[in-house]
Design an enzyme around this catalytic site. Structure first.
Site, mmCIF file in Angstrom:
data_model
loop_
_atom_site.group_PDB
_atom_site.id
_atom_site.type_symbol
_atom_site.label_atom_id
_atom_site.label_comp_id
_atom_site.label_asym_id
_atom_site.label_seq_id
_atom_site.Cartn_x
_atom_site.Cartn_y
_atom_site.Cartn_z
ATOM 1 C CB SER A 9 22.956 24.685 102.757
ATOM 2 O OG SER A 9 24.236 24.657 102.153
ATOM 3 C CG HIS A 34 22.451 29.006 102.782
ATOM 4 N ND1 HIS A 34 22.409 30.239 103.394
ATOM 5 C CD2 HIS A 34 23.683 28.496 103.051
ATOM 6 C CE1 HIS A 34 23.558 30.471 104.016
ATOM 7 N NE2 HIS A 34 24.352 29.425 103.813
ATOM 8 C CG ASP A 36 26.962 27.492 102.019
ATOM 9 O OD1 ASP A 36 26.934 28.472 102.781
ATOM 10 O OD2 ASP A 36 26.299 26.445 102.213
ATOM 11 C CG MET A 38 32.845 27.653 100.791
ATOM 12 S SD MET A 38 33.011 25.981 101.423
ATOM 13 C CE MET A 38 31.479 25.836 102.347
ATOM 14 C CG HIS A 67 27.182 32.016 103.850
ATOM 15 N ND1 HIS A 67 27.239 30.884 104.641
ATOM 16 C CD2 HIS A 67 28.007 32.923 104.435
ATOM 17 C CE1 HIS A 67 28.058 31.096 105.650
ATOM 18 N NE2 HIS A 67 28.549 32.320 105.546
ATOM 19 C CG MET A 69 31.587 31.306 104.041
ATOM 20 S SD MET A 69 31.157 29.581 104.312
ATOM 21 C CE MET A 69 29.971 29.349 102.986
ATOM 22 C CG MET A 138 28.985 31.317 110.226
ATOM 23 S SD MET A 138 27.990 30.440 109.000
ATOM 24 C CE MET A 138 28.725 28.796 109.014
ATOM 25 C CG ASP A 176 25.031 28.239 107.493
ATOM 26 O OD1 ASP A 176 24.832 27.018 107.399
ATOM 27 O OD2 ASP A 176 25.679 28.904 106.655
HETATM 28 C C1 DX5 Z 1 29.208 25.828 106.101
HETATM 29 C C2 DX5 Z 1 28.096 26.381 105.271
HETATM 30 C C3 DX5 Z 1 26.762 25.808 105.555
HETATM 31 C C4 DX5 Z 1 26.622 24.334 105.321
HETATM 32 C C5 DX5 Z 1 25.661 23.802 106.351
HETATM 33 O O1 DX5 Z 1 30.324 26.614 105.951
HETATM 34 O O2 DX5 Z 1 27.994 27.801 105.448
HETATM 35 O O3 DX5 Z 1 25.736 26.528 104.879
HETATM 36 O O4 DX5 Z 1 26.159 24.008 104.036
HETATM 37 O O5 DX5 Z 1 25.616 22.444 106.266
HETATM 38 P P1 DX5 Z 1 24.998 21.492 107.374
HETATM 39 O O6 DX5 Z 1 23.565 21.882 107.530
HETATM 40 O O7 DX5 Z 1 25.207 20.148 106.800
HETATM 41 O O8 DX5 Z 1 25.778 21.735 108.643
HETATM 42 ZN ZN ZN Z 2 26.217 28.860 104.625
#
Ligand code: DX5
Ligand code: ZN
Length: 221
Positions: A9, A34, A36, A38, A67, A69, A138, A176
């Site tokens: 990620s 990956h 993310d 947000m 991903h 969110m 998650m 994740d």
């Molecule tokens: C959190 C993200 C993850 C995050 C994971 O909302 O969806 O993908 O980057 O990070 P680590 O591996 O540091 O928990």
């Molecule tokens: Zn993620």
């Protein structure tokens, strides 16, 4: 038997060296990357979006694992598809019409994933298991990297794997949040085959960390 795949990620990457760090993970066997997204509404934080994806997907052959969110992700599926996403994962909790959102991803010619937060039951996924390529469980509350793995996620992964096996469904199971070299085996043993790791890969030497993860992932195939 499914292959095990590592999806670093980039939320935890050093953005001044993002291209280099991505290459290090690719060279050492990470097939996915990956990404993310947000929006500050579905989750408290804001990360990055289409322009960044558009730029980075060109410098790697890794699968762009996006991903989302974000609230009502159906609004942005086309844009992420155009920006270079290969696999788009939406959250069950944030779609007005989950089926329509999955269909939109498919209509764009991309692989579709559906995700649930730690507090959401596996059973809500049942109607959608036949139409997705991947389910993302998650193992932390979405929104931030660097959180602690929630142990009850292991039960959810097992429950999901059994549910899918019982119905002869062969989608991938991605997990994740809070995954490190120290607990990844438990996650694989529970039935996951795509491992997301942010801090554990980019906190330190990304190439070396990827290599160590890949050793464990290969041993468990
Ligand atoms: C959190 C993200 C993850 C995050 C994971 O909302 O969806 O993908 O980057 O990070 P680590 O591996 O540091 O928990
Ligand atoms: Zn993620």
């Amino acid at each position: 038997m499914k292959r095990n795949i590592l999806a670093p990620s980039i939320l935890a990457a050093d953005f001044t060296k993002l291209g280099e760090q991505m290459k290090e993970t690719e060279k050492n066997g990470a097939e996915y990357l990956h990404f993310d997204v947000m929006d500050g509404i579905f989750v408290p934080s804001i990360s990055f979006g289409m322009p960044v994806l558009k730029s980075i997907h060109k410098v790697t052959d890794q699968v762009m694992d996006v991903h989302l969110m974000i609230t009502e992700p159906v609004r942005y599926i086309q844009e992420f598809a155009d920006a270079g996403a290969d696999l788009i994962t939406i959250h069950y909790e944030t779609c007005e019409d989950v089926g329509k959102t999955i269909k939109k991803i498919k209509d764009c010619g991309k692989k579709a994933g559906i995700s649930i937060k730690p507090g959401t039951a596996v059973s809500v996924l049942e109607p959608y298991l036949n139409s997705v390529d991947m389910v993302l469980v998650m193992s932390v509350e979405p929104g931030f990297g660097g959180q602690k793995f929630i142990d009850t996620s292991l039960e959810k992964i097992k429950e999901l794997r059994e549910l899918m096996e019982g119905r002869d469904i062969h989608a991938d199971i991605q997990v994740d949040g809070g995954i490190y070299l120290s607990n990844v085996e438990q996650v694989l043993d529970a039935g996951a085959n795509i491992i997301v790791a942010g801090s554990a890969v980019f906190g330190g030497d990304a190439g070396e960390n990827t290599r160590k993860f890949m050793e464990i992932l290969k041993e468990h195939e």
